[in-house]
Design an enzyme around this catalytic site. Structure first.
Site, PDB file in Angstrom:
ATOM      1  CB  CYS A 126      -0.980  -0.040   1.174  1.00 26.78           C
ATOM      2  SG  CYS A 126      -2.456   0.968   0.950  1.00 26.78           S
ATOM      3  CG  HIS A 127      -0.330   4.927   1.427  1.00 26.46           C
ATOM      4  ND1 HIS A 127      -1.541   4.269   1.422  1.00 26.46           N
ATOM      5  CD2 HIS A 127      -0.533   6.108   0.795  1.00 26.46           C
ATOM      6  CE1 HIS A 127      -2.441   5.024   0.813  1.00 26.46           C
ATOM      7  NE2 HIS A 127      -1.864   6.142   0.422  1.00 26.46           N
TER       8      HIS A 127
END
Length: 185
Positions: free
Chosen positions: A113-114
């Site tokens: 994800c991030h």
């Protein structure tokens, strides 16, 4: 329970808060179920706060702080996402150096994800192919990486194996690949 990770210790690097909880707990369970030992590493001692998107979820006890450990203490690194988690980690020199140390040592790293924001800051994405949450693609390209929109990417075109996925929907494939890569070393 499998034993493919018996004797392997995997660091999970997180900030004190802002961790997307499922991106911590699912890979953690996968490592445990494969016989490995997951360890929670953070910038601060005590507990860290998980989140379900923007809502507070559970807290988790920290096993060690980045100032007290080294990549040589672990066989691999997992970087969970959540927007605030890697955004904070990339501002802490010791956390960035800890993550970079796994690349320098040729040890597997997995980011979802991030989480690649920490790797952008560490300067380890040049020449690497990686996926992430779509909003990071410009940052990854600016760091010299190639961003792709795929469920899971295993990149071996650097000093280590780098596993990445886009979001919680990719967790089954991410967890499976993390276990396989850590088992290989």
């Amino acid at each position: 329970m499998s034993d493919e990770l018996t004797g392997k210790t995997v660091a999970f690097l997180v900030a004190p808060e802002g961790i997307e909880q499922v991106e911590l707990t699912e890979p953690w369970k996968a490592v445990e179920q494969a016989g490995g030992t997951p360890k929670l590493v953070s910038t601060d001692s005590g507990e860290v706060q998980g989140f379900n998107h923007l809502d507070k979820a559970d807290t988790f006890p920290v096993d060690a702080t980045v100032s007290d450990v080294s990549p040589s203490d672990y066989d691999a690194l997992v970087l969970p996402g959540g927007v605030a988690n890697p955004d904070y980690l990339r501002t802490v020199d010791e956390a960035v150096a800890f993550a970079k140390g796994f690349f320098d040592a040729g040890k597997p790293v997995a980011a979802i994800c991030h989480a690649p924001w920490t790797l952008v800051e560490a300067g380890v994405l040049s020449g690497r192919t990686i996926t992430s949450w779509p909003s990071l693609q410009t940052d990854i390209r600016n760091a010299g990486g190639t961003w792709v929109d795929e469920e899971v990417v295993e990149c071996t075109s650097g000093p280590n194996t780098l596993v990445s996925s886009r979001n919680p929907d990719d967790l089954p494939a991410f967890c499976e690949r993390v276990v396989a890569v850590v088992a290989k070393g």
